[in-house]
Design a protein around this motif. Sequence first.
Motif, PDB file in Angstrom:
ATOM      1  N   TRP A  34       0.822  -1.209   0.000  1.00 47.44           N
ATOM      2  CA  TRP A  34       0.000   0.000   0.000  1.00 47.44           C
ATOM      3  C   TRP A  34       0.861   1.266   0.000  1.00 47.44           C
ATOM      4  O   TRP A  34       0.501   2.278  -0.606  1.00 47.44           O
ATOM      5  CB  TRP A  34      -0.920  -0.015   1.230  1.00 47.44           C
ATOM      6  N   ALA A  35       2.016   1.201   0.632  1.00 49.37           N
ATOM      7  CA  ALA A  35       2.882   2.386   0.684  1.00 49.37           C
ATOM      8  C   ALA A  35       3.333   2.800  -0.717  1.00 49.37           C
ATOM      9  O   ALA A  35       3.652   3.973  -0.950  1.00 49.37           O
ATOM     10  CB  ALA A  35       4.097   2.124   1.574  1.00 49.37           C
ATOM     11  N   ASP A  36       3.349   1.864  -1.644  1.00 51.94           N
ATOM     12  CA  ASP A  36       3.744   2.206  -3.014  1.00 51.94           C
ATOM     13  C   ASP A  36       2.766   3.208  -3.640  1.00 51.94           C
ATOM     14  O   ASP A  36       3.152   3.995  -4.511  1.00 51.94           O
ATOM     15  CB  ASP A  36       3.828   0.944  -3.882  1.00 51.94           C
ATOM     16  N   ILE A  37       1.518   3.171  -3.197  1.00 52.13           N
ATOM     17  CA  ILE A  37       0.546   4.149  -3.701  1.00 52.13           C
ATOM     18  C   ILE A  37       0.963   5.553  -3.240  1.00 52.13           C
ATOM     19  O   ILE A  37       0.875   6.517  -3.997  1.00 52.13           O
ATOM     20  CB  ILE A  37      -0.882   3.803  -3.194  1.00 52.13           C
ATOM     21  N   GLY A  38       1.464   5.641  -2.019  1.00 45.12           N
ATOM     22  CA  GLY A  38       1.976   6.923  -1.538  1.00 45.12           C
ATOM     23  C   GLY A  38       3.230   7.349  -2.284  1.00 45.12           C
ATOM     24  O   GLY A  38       3.383   8.517  -2.657  1.00 45.12           O
ATOM     25  N   ALA A  39       4.125   6.387  -2.517  1.00 45.14           N
ATOM     26  CA  ALA A  39       5.380   6.705  -3.204  1.00 45.14           C
ATOM     27  C   ALA A  39       5.121   7.161  -4.638  1.00 45.14           C
ATOM     28  O   ALA A  39       5.780   8.076  -5.140  1.00 45.14           O
ATOM     29  CB  ALA A  39       6.310   5.495  -3.184  1.00 45.14           C
ATOM     30  N   ILE A  40       4.154   6.549  -5.288  1.00 46.34           N
ATOM     31  CA  ILE A  40       3.834   6.968  -6.662  1.00 46.34           C
ATOM     32  C   ILE A  40       3.318   8.405  -6.647  1.00 46.34           C
ATOM     33  O   ILE A  40       3.718   9.229  -7.466  1.00 46.34           O
ATOM     34  CB  ILE A  40       2.811   6.002  -7.313  1.00 46.34           C
ATOM     35  N   GLY A  41       2.446   8.711  -5.696  1.00 48.99           N
ATOM     36  CA  GLY A  41       1.921  10.076  -5.628  1.00 48.99           C
ATOM     37  C   GLY A  41       3.017  11.080  -5.338  1.00 48.99           C
ATOM     38  O   GLY A  41       3.185  12.067  -6.046  1.00 48.99           O
ATOM     39  N   TRP A  42       3.775  10.796  -4.306  1.00 43.20           N
ATOM     40  CA  TRP A  42       4.798  11.759  -3.890  1.00 43.20           C
ATOM     41  C   TRP A  42       5.932  11.881  -4.907  1.00 43.20           C
ATOM     42  O   TRP A  42       6.260  12.984  -5.356  1.00 43.20           O
ATOM     43  CB  TRP A  42       5.346  11.342  -2.515  1.00 43.20           C
ATOM     44  N   LEU A  43       6.527  10.747  -5.272  1.00 45.26           N
ATOM     45  CA  LEU A  43       7.722  10.811  -6.126  1.00 45.26           C
ATOM     46  C   LEU A  43       7.402  10.814  -7.623  1.00 45.26           C
ATOM     47  O   LEU A  43       7.902  11.662  -8.367  1.00 45.26           O
ATOM     48  CB  LEU A  43       8.640   9.621  -5.820  1.00 45.26           C
ATOM     49  N   VAL A  44       6.588   9.873  -8.061  1.00 39.18           N
ATOM     50  CA  VAL A  44       6.339   9.749  -9.502  1.00 39.18           C
ATOM     51  C   VAL A  44       5.516  10.935  -9.995  1.00 39.18           C
ATOM     52  O   VAL A  44       5.857  11.571 -10.992  1.00 39.18           O
ATOM     53  CB  VAL A  44       5.659   8.402  -9.817  1.00 39.18           C
ATOM     54  N   ASP A  45       4.447  11.251  -9.283  1.00 34.00           N
ATOM     55  CA  ASP A  45       3.672  12.434  -9.695  1.00 34.00           C
ATOM     56  C   ASP A  45       4.476  13.706  -9.454  1.00 34.00           C
ATOM     57  O   ASP A  45       4.358  14.670 -10.204  1.00 34.00           O
ATOM     58  CB  ASP A  45       2.338  12.493  -8.958  1.00 34.00           C
ATOM     59  N   GLY A  46       5.281  13.698  -8.396  1.00 38.75           N
ATOM     60  CA  GLY A  46       6.138  14.857  -8.134  1.00 38.75           C
ATOM     61  C   GLY A  46       7.112  15.084  -9.284  1.00 38.75           C
ATOM     62  O   GLY A  46       7.282  16.218  -9.753  1.00 38.75           O
ATOM     63  N   ALA A  47       7.735  14.022  -9.767  1.00 37.24           N
ATOM     64  CA  ALA A  47       8.653  14.142 -10.910  1.00 37.24           C
ATOM     65  C   ALA A  47       7.887  14.572 -12.154  1.00 37.24           C
ATOM     66  O   ALA A  47       8.353  15.405 -12.943  1.00 37.24           O
ATOM     67  CB  ALA A  47       9.365  12.807 -11.155  1.00 37.24           C
ATOM     68  N   ALA A  48       6.700  14.010 -12.314  1.00 38.25           N
ATOM     69  CA  ALA A  48       5.898  14.359 -13.492  1.00 38.25           C
ATOM     70  C   ALA A  48       5.571  15.850 -13.488  1.00 38.25           C
ATOM     71  O   ALA A  48       5.640  16.508 -14.525  1.00 38.25           O
ATOM     72  CB  ALA A  48       4.609  13.540 -13.513  1.00 38.25           C
ATOM     73  N   ILE A  49       5.235  16.378 -12.327  1.00 36.33           N
ATOM     74  CA  ILE A  49       4.883  17.802 -12.249  1.00 36.33           C
ATOM     75  C   ILE A  49       6.082  18.654 -12.666  1.00 36.33           C
ATOM     76  O   ILE A  49       5.941  19.622 -13.418  1.00 36.33           O
ATOM     77  CB  ILE A  49       4.424  18.176 -10.824  1.00 36.33           C
TER      78      ILE A  49
END
Lengths: 257, 362
Positions: free
Chosen positions: B149-164
């Motif tokens: 479940w923590a991967d959902i947080g990591a995707i939001g924070w890091l992956v979406d963060g990088a995307a932004i």
Amino acid sequence: MSTSSLVDNSLVAQYALQLGDDALILSQRLSEWCAHSPELEEDVALANLALDLLGQARTLLTYAGTLEGRGRSEDDLAFLRTEREFRNVLLVEQPNGDFAVTIARQLYFATYQYELYTALRESTDAEFAGLAAKAVKEVAYHRDHAVQWTLRLGDGTEESHRRMQEGLDLLWPYTAELFAADSVALALAETGVAVDPRTLRPAWEASIAAVIEAATLTMPGGSWQPRGGRAGEHTEGFGLLVGEMQALHRQFPGAAW
Amino acid sequence: MTAEGSAGTEGAAGVAGAAGAEAAAGAARPGAAPRELQARFEELIAADERVEPRDWMPEAYRKTLVRQIAQHAHSEIIGMQPEGNWITRAPSLRRKAILLAKVQDEAGHGLYLYAAAETLGVDRADLLDALHTGRQKYSSIFNYPTLTWADIGAIGWLVDGAAIINQIPLQRCSYGPYARAMVRICKEESFHQRQGFELLHDLAHGTPEQHAMAQDALDRWWWPSLMMFGPPDAESAHSAQSMAWRIKRHSNDDLRQRFVDISAPQAEALGLTIPDPDLRWNEERGHYDFGEIDWSEFQEVLAGNGPCNRQRVAQRVRAHEDGEWVRQAALAYAAKQEAKLAAKPAANLSENPSETKEVVAA
């Protein structure tokens, strides 16, 4: 809270659980479609339906928890009850099947919810009336979505016609339970808190028949009428659905998320 | 969810090279666009104005955009898979609602982006076909699995963060429809990033088991997130052309540095440790120094050998094939309605919802 002190709060809580569980379990099933649907537009649409239903479920489960007075939250009710304690009808727990089965389930259930919430807007219970006034607008869209797809699949290709008819036939028996004379609803209907489910059937059936006819399909029939959901007697697949939904929450007892 | 690096920072190096060569050939080709058109295009770019679908544009510019927008759209819809993996198991109803809304946004982003690509004269069906047959790529980050479940947080924070960080400059991209799509997408992505950070924050400040789950997710997602900015500038051959066309505005390494500079203090606020022993503040540079990225892993995943490449494409293809009869039905129905309309307009059961509702109420 219920407006009349004469109303038995535990009955109202049970009614809230019935409607809340219907919405929660159908939401869970619909969300299984994510990234599997036939078109990107349907990924958006099905997630949207699931989200509306989840919102209704949260309001209803929270209300149920408040009324029963045991300090249970929406999450306690969703994640810490056993299969036998869920009060949803069998229709909403039926597996997604192909897209036609999902649409048949949506057509039957959204049309029912539309009639139910339309009537429940007049509830003497302010909480139910408020929820229904908001939710009826949502389910009007759900019904329209299901109607539009029933027309397209029914009057589309030979294959889609066959699949849509099979979907309608497969789930038809489970629709009887929607209108069964449930003791909780009947007792509350007397004081105007709940809707007598039997009264919803004529409008529902007329509406479904019109769509089925326009879609060049045939109204299903048959005498088998499985039920038991309101009493916590579900179908075999339901245990797996509940197990999946609750697994993570139960792995970490007492944790906050 | 992500516009990865710059146009073709990964994957389509050969294609991008070919497109560049074509641009040169196109400019010199007899009977090519008149000189004034080319001059007008260059003026638009130089003045930092927007190129619109009806404007003349060099073929190589169009191709570069199609490839980049398609890759971005594909990333949005493939990205639904790793996140969708946890919707049915979300540990609270509030988190379930947030995740459902987020994944729905991703599908919506896919729709805008395919629509933006279609303004360049391509068809969504063809782009999907290119995705399904491996001719077009999606962001490699989605070839990693969501194990907890923590991967959902990591995707939001890091992956979406990088995307932004990649996408904010794209709001000023020279191609109007893409730039405008980015404005809306960036707004939604910032919500996504915030919910990811908040999710991880709750885990990191929860039970020891939850904290460990959050740290494990950061350990696995940190380096792949840095790779989202594409190869180092020295190896990103076609970045220069995209910069000249103002499709791209910052180099891969600059964007990567910005991401590290933003993320390092955020990790501290979370109480988590970034898995890089070389990460430290460099007073002189005014930036964080960080360790070497293992580009061989990047190349492997790019070549199709990441943990989930096969699974992601297979699921996409299966959903598409399983849905074929549904799409055919919709087309057949539309054709029948059109025929009925032509024959006898009054009897038509049209697309008009109000007419359909009459049927429903009948």
